[in-house]
Design an enzyme around this catalytic site. Structure first.
Site, PDB file in Angstrom:
ATOM      1  N   ARG A 145       0.884   4.686  17.659  1.00  0.00           N
ATOM      2  CA  ARG A 145       0.355   5.925  17.076  1.00  0.00           C
ATOM      3  C   ARG A 145      -0.361   6.758  18.135  1.00  0.00           C
ATOM      4  NH1 ARG A 145       1.123   5.348  11.729  1.00  0.00           N
ATOM      5  NH2 ARG A 145       0.700   3.313  10.772  1.00  0.00           N
ATOM      6  N   SER A 177       0.799  -1.213   0.000  1.00  0.00           N
ATOM      7  CA  SER A 177       0.000   0.000   0.000  1.00  0.00           C
ATOM      8  C   SER A 177       0.842   1.277   0.000  1.00  0.00           C
ATOM      9  CB  SER A 177      -0.940  -0.061   1.204  1.00  0.00           C
ATOM     10  OG  SER A 177      -1.801   1.016   1.244  1.00  0.00           O
TER      11      SER A 177
HETATM   12  P1  NG1 Z   1      -2.139   1.027  11.305  1.00  0.00           P
HETATM   13  O1  NG1 Z   1      -0.709   1.003  10.929  1.00  0.00           O
HETATM   14  O2  NG1 Z   1      -2.649  -0.186  12.056  1.00  0.00           O
HETATM   15  O3  NG1 Z   1      -2.497   2.347  11.956  1.00  0.00           O
HETATM   16  C1  NG1 Z   1      -2.872   1.830   8.857  1.00  0.00           C
HETATM   17  C2  NG1 Z   1      -4.014   2.816   8.892  1.00  0.00           C
HETATM   18  C3  NG1 Z   1      -5.301   2.043   8.908  1.00  0.00           C
HETATM   19  C4  NG1 Z   1      -5.403   1.089   7.727  1.00  0.00           C
HETATM   20  C5  NG1 Z   1      -4.131   0.249   7.626  1.00  0.00           C
HETATM   21  C6  NG1 Z   1      -4.093  -0.597   6.403  1.00  0.00           C
HETATM   22  C7  NG1 Z   1      -4.048   4.994  10.040  1.00  0.00           C
HETATM   23  C8  NG1 Z   1      -3.928   5.726  11.318  1.00  0.00           C
HETATM   24  N1  NG1 Z   1      -3.936   3.656  10.093  1.00  0.00           N
HETATM   25  O4  NG1 Z   1      -2.995   0.975   9.965  1.00  0.00           O
HETATM   26  O5  NG1 Z   1      -6.373   2.930   8.932  1.00  0.00           O
HETATM   27  O6  NG1 Z   1      -5.657   1.790   6.544  1.00  0.00           O
HETATM   28  O7  NG1 Z   1      -2.963   1.062   7.681  1.00  0.00           O
HETATM   29  O8  NG1 Z   1      -3.602   0.047   5.282  1.00  0.00           O
HETATM   30  O9  NG1 Z   1      -4.255   5.624   8.989  1.00  0.00           O
HETATM   31 ZN    ZN Z   2      -3.738   1.075   0.309  1.00  0.00          ZN
END
Ligand code: NG1
Ligand code: ZN
Length: 548
Positions: A525, A65
Site C-alpha cells: 500500500r 470484513s
Molecule cells: P491492511 O490490509 O494490512 O492494510 C486493512 C486496513 C487496516 C485494518 C485491517 C483489518 C487500511 C489501509 N488497512 O489492513 O487498517 O483495518 O485491514 O481489517 O485501511
Molecule cells: Zn471489518
C-alpha cells in the site's frame, strides 16, 4: 492417546490446499473461501487450546470484513474480547501451514508442552463461534466446530450470524459473568444510549440537520442487525439501506466510501445534505459522509480521524467539568490520563488538531491489535484508524475511581454539572464496545454527541480540514520485501527505497508519504498526502512506480 488419535483422525478430513502459504495477518487469516477449510479447522483447534490455557471462554469469528464476497477469513478473540495475543500468532501460522496430520499433531504436542497446557483440565474448554453473512460461512463454521471438538471435551457454542464486535463483546461478557446473548448486547447499548440522551444539556440549539440518519449497511450483517436494533432506540430516526439485497461490499460499505470518497450504491443526489453513515461488511468500521449538492456521487467524507476527534472533544469536556475548581482543593483532584492513538494513515490535519487540543497522540503500526494495546495504557484511551475502526477504552482502575466519585457526587449537594459529567462518562463506558471497534456502538455515540453539541454533520466536519490524500495499492511479486520501522513511517527495506521516497516527498509542500505491505491483501500500500489533490495523486503515483 485418545486425544492423539482424535486429532489425527479429524485432521485427515481437512487436508490443506497445496502450494498456499497462509499467515495470521492484521486481522487473522484471510483468503479465497475455497482455500480456507483446513485453516479454519486448525484455528478451531487453536481456539480450544487457548481456552484450555486461559481457563476462559474464547471467540472464533468467521469473516473477511470488507473483502469481496468470495473471500473469507477467521480470527480469534481472547478472554478480554480483544484480539488473540500476538505470542500465539507464530503457532497459528505454523499449524495453518502444517502439510499433514502427523506434522500438525507434532506441532500441537510441542506447543502444548511449551505452554504447559494440560489436556484434562478442570473445566471443559469453550469457544463461542460467529460468522458474517458470506455464503461460505456455514461450511467454514462447521470446519471450525470439528477443529474445536477434536480437543477432548471442548465445546463450540454457535452464536449464529453476528457482527464481529458482537462476538467479541459476547466473549468479554461471558468471561465477566454477564449473559452473552444478542439481546443483552442490544440491551446494554440501548440503555446506555438512553442514559446519555437523558443527560443532554437543556436548551440546546438545533444546528441544521435533525435526528434523521441514513445508514449504508454494506449489504452485510451490520445493516440487518441495525434494522432490528433501531426499533429499540428512541430519539433517533434511522433508515437503513443496503441491508443485504445487493452484493456484499460491492460499491458499498465503509471501506469503499473511505477509500474511493464517493457515495455508496443506493445513495445519490436526492440525499444531498443528509447525515449518512456507512458500515463495513462485518460492522466493525464506521464512517460518516454527506452527498455534495449537484456533484453526482461526490461526498464530504467524515472519517475515523474525525470520529476520534469528536469523541476526544466530548470526553475532554466531561473531564474538565469533572475537574472544574478541583485543583484549588486538596481533596481527590485526580486528573484522568487521556490519550489518543492513531496510525500513519491518520490525516496530518487530524493529528495537528488533536495536538492543539493538548492531547497526547501516539502512533502505532496498522492493525487494531497495536492500537488497542496502546490505548489500554491510558485511563481513557481513544483509538481510531482513519478507515473508521476504533473505540474508547476505560481502564478498570479509572472506572472504579469514577464510580466512587459518582457516588460521592450523588450524595452531596455539590454541582449537579459534575455529577452529570461523571454519569456521562460511565454511560460512555457502557455504550462503547470495550472489546473492539464497533460500528453500531460508535454510531450511537456519534449521534448522541452531535445532539449534545447541537451540531450538524457540516459543523462536525468543520473541526479541521483534511489534507488531500491518496491511497494506492501495488501488486508485487513478494510484498514481504518491504519492511518498515517507526510505526510504518519509514521503509528500511528494500535498501535505498526510503531515500528515493524522500526525494519525491521533497517536491511537494507538506508532502508526506509512506509504503507498507498489506496484512490482509497481497499488495503493497502507498499513502500520500499534500496540500492539493493533484499533488497528493502525483506523489502517490510516483512512489507507486518506485515500488513496482
Ligand atoms: P491492511 O490490509 O494490512 O492494510 C486493512 C486496513 C487496516 C485494518 C485491517 C483489518 C487500511 C489501509 N488497512 O489492513 O487498517 O483495518 O485491514 O481489517 O485501511
Ligand atoms: Zn471489518
Amino acid at each position: 492417546e485418545k486425544q492423539q488419535s482424535l486429532l489425527l483422525e479429524s485432521a485427515a478430513r481437512f487436508p490443506p490446499p497445496k502450494g498456499v502459504k497462509l499467515s495470521y495477518g492484521t486481522a487473522g487469516f484471510r483468503a479465497d473461501a475455497s482455500l480456507l477449510e483446513s485453516t479454519v479447522f486448525r484455528v478451531g483447534i487453536l481456539a480450544a487450546l487457548r481456552s484450555l490455557k486461559t481457563g476462559s471462554v474464547i471467540g472464533l469469528m468467521i469473516t473477511a470484513s470488507h473483502n469481496q464476497v468470495s473471500d473469507n477469513g477467521v480470527k480469534v478473540a481472547d478472554p478480554s474480547g480483544g484480539m488473540l495475543t500476538q505470542d500465539w500468532e507464530p503457532f497459528a501460522d505454523a499449524i495453518a501451514n502444517a502439510p499433514d496430520p502427523h506434522s500438525l499433531l507434532q506441532l500441537i504436542t510441542e506447543f502444548a508442552k511449551e505452554e504447559d497446557i494440560v489436556f484434562e483440565g478442570r473445566q471443559p474448554p469453550e469457544v463461542l463461534l460467529g460468522r458474517d453473512t458470506r455464503p461460505s460461512g456455514e461450511a467454514l463454521l462447521d470446519a471450525a466446530k470439528q477443529g474445536i471438538t477434536s480437543i477432548v471435551g471442548a465445546i463450540g457454542t454457535d452464536m449464529g450470524v453476528v457482527t464481529t464486535p458482537q462476538l467479541h463483546w459476547m466473549v468479554r461478557a461471558r468471561n465477566r459473568g454477564i449473559e452473552a446473548s444478542e439481546s443483552s448486547y442490544f440491551h446494554q447499548l440501548s440503555s446506555s444510549f438512553r442514559c446519555l440522551m437523558d443527560l443532554k444539556p437543556e436548551g440546546i440549539r438545533k444546528n441544521g440537520d435533525d435526528n434523521a440518519l441514513v445508514v449504508d449497511g454494506a449489504d452485510g450483517v451490520g445493516g440487518e442487525k441495525l434494522e432490528h436494533f433501531k426499533k429499540m432506540l428512541t430519539g433517533l430516526c434511522i433508515e437503513v439501506r443496503n441491508r443485504g439485497e445487493g452484493m456484499l461490499n460491492e460499491g458499498v460499505g465503509a471501506d469503499y466510501v473511505q477509500k474511493e470518497k464517493v457515495a455508496p450504491r443506493g445513495f445519490g443526489p436526492a440525499d444531498a445534505g443528509l447525515r449518512c453513515a456507512s458500515l463495513d461488511g462485518d460492522a466493525d468500521r464506521l464512517v460518516y459522509f454527506s452527498v455534495i449538492l449537484n456533484e453526482s456521487n461526490k461526498i464530504e467524507l467524515v472519517d475515523g480521524d474525525k470520529i476520534l476527534s469528536l469523541f476526544a472533544l466530548f470526553i475532554k469536556e466531561q473531564l474538565s467539568i469533572l475537574n472544574d475548581g478541583e485543583s484549588k482543593k486538596d481533596n481527590d483532584s485526580y486528573q484522568a490520563h487521556l490519550g489518543v492513538v492513531q496510525t500513519a494513515y491518520a490525516n496530518g490535519a487530524s493529528t495537528d488538531y488533536l495536538k492543539e487540543m493538548g492531547l497526547e497522540v501516539v502512533l502505532t503500526p496498522t492493525g487494531v491489535k497495536y492500537l488497542h494495546e496502546k490505548a489500554a495504557e491510558f485511563d481513557i484511551g481513544i483509538y481510531f484508524e482513519a478507515n473508521g475502526h476504533g473505540t474508547i477504552l476505560f481502564s478498570e482502575a479509572y472506572l472504579c475511581r469514577l464510580e466512587s466519585t459518582h457516588k460521592t457526587l450523588l450524595s452531596t449537594s455539590e454541582g449537579s454539572a459534575k455529577q452529570k459529567a461523571a454519569s456521562r462518562l460511565l454511560a460512555v463506558s457502557q455504550l462503547i464496545n470495550q472489546a473492539v471497534g464497533d460500528a453500531l456502538s460508535g454510531l450511537l455515540l456519534v449521534e448522541v454527541i452531535l445532539q449534545y453539541m447541537g451540531w450538524s454533520i457540516c459543523r462536525w466536519n468543520e473541526l479541521y480540514h483534511d489534507l488531500p490524500s491518496r491511497q494506492l495499492k501495488v501488486k508485487v511479486g513478494d510484498r514481504t520485501a518491504v519492511v518498515t520501522a517507526n510505526a510504518e513511517t519509514v521503509a528500511v527495506q528494500p535498501v535505498g527505497i526510503q531515500e528515493a521516497i524522500n526525494t519525491e516527498i521533497a517536491k511537494y509542500p507538506r508532502g508526506r508519504c509512506f509504503i507498507r505491505p498489506s496484512g490482509t491483501e497481497d499488495v503493497v500500500r502507498v499513502y500520500a498526502e499534500a496540500t492539493t489533490q493533484d499533488a497528493a495523486d502525483a506523489l502517490a503515483s510516483s512512489v507507486a512506480r518506485l515500488v513496482d
